[in-house]
Design a protein around this motif. Structure first.
Motif, PDB file in Angstrom:
ATOM      1  N   GLU A 127      84.811  -9.855 -43.935  1.00  0.00           N
ATOM      2  CA  GLU A 127      83.571 -10.165 -44.655  1.00  0.00           C
ATOM      3  C   GLU A 127      82.868 -11.416 -44.133  1.00  0.00           C
ATOM      4  O   GLU A 127      81.832 -11.812 -44.667  1.00  0.00           O
ATOM      5  N   THR A 144      79.358 -11.420 -45.954  1.00  0.00           N
ATOM      6  CA  THR A 144      78.468 -10.259 -46.033  1.00  0.00           C
ATOM      7  C   THR A 144      78.073  -9.942 -47.466  1.00  0.00           C
ATOM      8  O   THR A 144      77.192  -9.121 -47.711  1.00  0.00           O
ATOM      9  N   ALA A 147      82.192 -12.796 -51.670  1.00  0.00           N
ATOM     10  CA  ALA A 147      83.617 -12.635 -51.353  1.00  0.00           C
ATOM     11  C   ALA A 147      84.422 -13.646 -52.163  1.00  0.00           C
ATOM     12  O   ALA A 147      84.824 -14.703 -51.666  1.00  0.00           O
ATOM     13  N   THR A 467      83.646  -7.614 -51.374  1.00  0.00           N
ATOM     14  CA  THR A 467      82.431  -8.321 -51.801  1.00  0.00           C
ATOM     15  C   THR A 467      82.035  -7.977 -53.236  1.00  0.00           C
ATOM     16  O   THR A 467      80.859  -8.077 -53.600  1.00  0.00           O
TER      17      THR A 467
END
Length: 525
Positions: A127, A144, A147, A467
């Motif tokens: 991530e 991304t 997280a 996420t």
């Protein structure tokens, strides 16, 4: 084999000669197998990390109670107003063993390297979109998405010196599976409490205290780490005074050592499960007499194999009571574990035989079981016991037993039809199991998905865990994934490991749940 034993004997003789002059600051520490490499990003493997933690350091660590602790990062938090950015404040005044300053650029370099092609650590950073230096001692990780548990993924990702690494052309991580090498395989430059003095692979590694280390000076200032594969040789070396600590104590020796004057044994549960895995897919197995199908691809066969597995007998007979049988490949330490998932069926040979017949294998089949013989507690003995159990339902197993250094490349190359492996969960979260063992094999995930199980619907849920910003919804998704994993019998868990460390009187080393003890925690009476 003989040359290796000769080298070990010579090392032990030399250690004995030095025993009279070695002071209380030197620890002679033995275990059954060595680190696979000193390249800190090549192998996501416990023995390898154990050695690396003495030389290199991570941004965050973990106490024996499971809580995260500051290491090279002193503070970490989500950026105000942006749940997709983690901000890490770095420890100031830290130097690498060669005298270079530790800065944000080293973190950027190390995370980038850990995310690269041949790194076994890359799934932990899936991530991470980018890492940016705000100043020499502040870094921002752009994720991304939100997280929330990412800091848990940092406890085994080691920080390298960018300048030193560039000098030795280390941008490419060692491709362990192909047998490739690089400068960092045998040479080190960390910020940790010990420096590498010498290394003879699979025999002895010597470390010395790093006088420039930022932490409190430990009582142990010199380490002799000996690899002694044979259990009785390890125990004999302890009893004769040639060794101070034995990390891998066979269950059958615990009572004897506990009752021997001058020695003691520390026991505790490990955050690790031991399991059998098998090949999925329609392609016939390479090691089987069945040439037109794959028996393991049948859910009926996998159920029969579980009904043949007597976990309680393995606990009592093979492990001498020193294991915790389990029905889920996930230890109780880990988020996502429940008592319901942990339940397992009692053996039922009659039902197992009926399932084999229903699956079309009334006459059974043959297959090879690949097992390590020096990695986990009584690993070869566990496999041997299961070979006998499977024989009762017509599965004729040939056991292929190897040292872990030979077993690991077979596993990583997905070249086993049937295998024994163990898995620790240093993040204390189920996603660590899913990412490596359950997700379909890709460049980023499924590194240890040796059986090549593939379920696209599960893959989507596993990726989503990275996420999700709603913890309750995330926990529900974890439970959904486990329900499918257990129903499909993607893996066949045996037990959670129980650890035993033996040591001479006057030395204390607490059991570490990850089985990654650090000699900085040793105390002398």
């Amino acid at each position: 084999m003989h040359s290796s034993l000769t080298r070990i004997a010579a090392v032990l003789v030399a250690s004995t000669m030095l025993a009279g002059v070695a002071n209380a600051e030197t620890i002679r520490w033995a275990r059954s197998s060595d680190a696979l490499t000193l390249d800190p990003h090549s192998q996501n493997q416990g023995n390898t990390h154990t050695v690396a933690h003495h030389i290199y350091e991570t941004l965050l660590g973990r106490d024996n109670d499971g809580s995260l602790t500051p290491r090279l990062a002193t503070e970490w938090a989500l950026k105000d107003g942006d749940p997709t950015v983690w901000v890490f404040k770095l420890r100031e005044g830290v130097k690498f063993h060669n005298g270079n300053d530790f800065t944000a650029e080293d973190v950027i370099y190390s995370i980038t390297r850990a995310k690269s092609e041949f790194s076994n650590m890359k799934q932990l950073h899936a991530e991470v979109q980018s890492v940016t230096a705000i100043d020499d001692h502040t870094v921002e990780f752009q994720m991304t998405g939100p997280a929330l548990i990412y800091p848990n993924n940092l406890t085994n990702t080691f920080i390298m010196d960018k300048t030193w690494s560039d000098e030795h052309d280390l941008a490419v991580v060692q491709d362990f599976a192909s047998g490739a090498t690089n400068y960092s395989v045998l040479n080190t430059n960390g910020t940790g409490p010990y420096t590498l003095v010498s290394r003879e692979v699979d025999v002895k590694t010597s470390l010395a205290y790093n006088e420039g280390w930022w932490g409190d000076k430990p009582e142990v200032t010199a380490i002799e780490y000996l690899t002694i594969a044979d259990a009785q040789t390890r125990i004999s070396a302890l009893l004769s005074g040639e060794i101070d600590i034995v990390q891998d104590v066979p269950p059958q020796d615990i009572e004897r050592l506990s009752n021997t004057a001058g020695f003691k044994v520390e026991i505790g549960p490990e955050n690790r499960f031991i399991y059998f895995g098998y090949r999925f897919g329609d392609e016939p197995l390479k090691s089987s007499n069945i040439t037109d199908s794959n028996p393991f691809n049948s859910p009926l066969v996998r159920e029969a194999m579980e009904l043949a597995l007597d976990r309680d007998a393995i606990k009592q007979v093979v492990m001498r009571g020193q294991s915790i049988p389990t029905g889920i490949p996930n230890p109780p330490f880990v988020n996502g574990w429940t008592p319901e998932l942990d339940a397992y069926p009692q053996p039922d040979i009659a039902k197992a035989k009926a399932l084999m017949a229903e699956a079309g294998y009334a006459d059974g089949f043959s297959v090879t079981l690949d097992t390590p013989n020096n990695r986990y507690v009584n690993d070869e003995a566990i496999s041997t016991a299961y070979v006998g159990m499977l024989g009762q339902i017509g599965i004729n197993v040939t056991l292929a037993s190897r040292p872990v250094a030979e077993h690991s490349p077979i596993i990583l190359a997905n070249n086993s039809d049937f295998y024994l492996l163990g898995w620790g969960v240093p993040t204390f979260d189920s996603a660590y199991v899913f990412n490596d063992l359950i997700h379909s094999k890709t460049d980023l995930h499924g590194t240890y998905n040796v059986g090549l199980y593939s379920n696209p619907e599960l893959d989507e849920k596993i990726i989503a865990l990275g996420t999700m910003d709603d913890i309750a919804a995330r926990d529900a998704t974890v439970a959904e994934i486990w329900e499918v994993v257990k129903a499909d019998r993607v893996l066949l868990p045996i037990h959670n490991q129980v650890l035993a460390y033996a040591m001479r009187e006057g030395v204390t080393l607490p059991v570490q749940p990850e089985n990654q003890p650090n000699m900085t925690t040793v105390t002398f009476d």
